[in-house]
Design a protein around this motif. Structure first.
Motif, short mmCIF file in Angstrom:
data_model
loop_
_atom_site.label_atom_id
_atom_site.label_comp_id
_atom_site.label_asym_id
_atom_site.label_seq_id
_atom_site.Cartn_x
_atom_site.Cartn_y
_atom_site.Cartn_z
N ALA A 38 33.31 74.63 60.32
CA ALA A 38 33.69 75.22 59.03
C ALA A 38 35.21 75.30 58.90
CB ALA A 38 33.06 76.60 58.87
N ALA A 39 35.88 75.68 59.97
CA ALA A 39 37.35 75.77 59.94
C ALA A 39 37.97 74.39 59.75
CB ALA A 39 37.85 76.42 61.23
N PHE A 40 37.45 73.39 60.42
CA PHE A 40 37.95 72.02 60.30
C PHE A 40 37.79 71.51 58.87
CE2 PHE A 40 37.62 67.40 60.73
CZ PHE A 40 38.65 67.09 61.60
N ILE A 41 36.62 71.74 58.30
CA ILE A 41 36.35 71.28 56.94
C ILE A 41 37.21 72.04 55.92
CG2 ILE A 41 34.58 71.26 55.13
CD1 ILE A 41 32.54 70.70 57.45
N ALA A 84 30.82 63.74 63.31
CA ALA A 84 29.70 64.53 62.79
C ALA A 84 30.16 65.43 61.64
CB ALA A 84 29.10 65.38 63.91
N VAL A 85 31.44 65.76 61.61
CA VAL A 85 31.97 66.60 60.55
C VAL A 85 32.23 65.76 59.29
CG1 VAL A 85 33.90 68.09 59.87
CG2 VAL A 85 32.94 68.25 62.16
N ASP A 86 32.64 64.51 59.47
CA ASP A 86 33.01 63.67 58.31
C ASP A 86 31.86 63.35 57.37
OD1 ASP A 86 35.69 63.53 58.61
OD2 ASP A 86 35.71 61.63 59.63
N PRO A 87 30.74 62.87 57.65
CA PRO A 87 30.30 62.15 58.85
C PRO A 87 30.65 60.66 58.78
CG PRO A 87 28.46 62.39 57.37
CD PRO A 87 29.66 63.04 56.68
N THR A 88 30.92 60.11 59.93
CA THR A 88 31.19 58.69 60.06
C THR A 88 30.06 58.09 60.89
OG1 THR A 88 33.57 59.10 60.04
CG2 THR A 88 32.84 56.98 60.90
N PRO A 89 29.38 57.07 60.37
CA PRO A 89 28.30 56.46 61.15
C PRO A 89 28.83 55.88 62.47
CG PRO A 89 28.18 55.77 58.87
CD PRO A 89 29.49 56.49 59.04
N ILE A 90 28.07 56.04 63.52
CA ILE A 90 28.51 55.58 64.84
C ILE A 90 28.74 54.07 64.86
CG2 ILE A 90 26.22 55.30 65.83
CD1 ILE A 90 27.54 56.65 68.40
N ARG A 91 28.02 53.32 64.04
CA ARG A 91 28.24 51.87 64.01
C ARG A 91 29.63 51.54 63.50
NH1 ARG A 91 24.52 53.01 59.92
NH2 ARG A 91 25.33 52.54 57.85
#
Length: 116
Positions: A38-41, A84-91
């Motif tokens: 939450a703090a990061f976002i 996971a916060v962004d989220p960015t797909p691992i691929r």
């Protein structure tokens, strides 16, 4: 690249690199908690200010330069918490790590062809 980096374009996660990446990994590990996420976002800069990141590490996090984070001592298992916060797909992270576009990565590394 250090002498220990024997595989081209593949940084060896040795003790020196781990020590250099301590703050980066600690920051990423903080994203394991709901409060940390939450703090990061809410304010990424304020969250990053909590940790003693080098200017290069901070820039790599801000630009989501996954390969650079690893080169700067980020342990992939920790920096994936950022995705996971962004989220960015691992691929997409895999493609960035390999220095390829996503489609090329899927075609050559995973043998997959996608439909757009």
């Amino acid at each position: 690249m250090t002498d220990a980096d024997r595989i081209p374009d593949t940084p060896l996660f040795d003790r020196a690199r781990a020590n250099g990446g301590y703050a980066l990994n600690k920051m990423a590990m903080g994203l394991s908690t709901p409060d940390g996420r939450a703090a990061f976002i809410a304010d990424e800069d304020a969250y990053l200010d909590r940790y003693a990141l080098t200017p290069q590490q901070r820039a790599a996090v801000k630009t989501r330069d996954w390969a650079e984070m690893v080169r700067l001592g980020g342990n992939l298992f920790y920096i994936l918490k950022i995705s996971a916060v962004d989220p960015t797909p691992i691929r997409e992270i895999g493609a960035a790590q390999a220095g390829m576009g996503l489609q090329e990565f899927l075609d050559t590394r995973l043998g997959k062809v996608t439909n757009g």
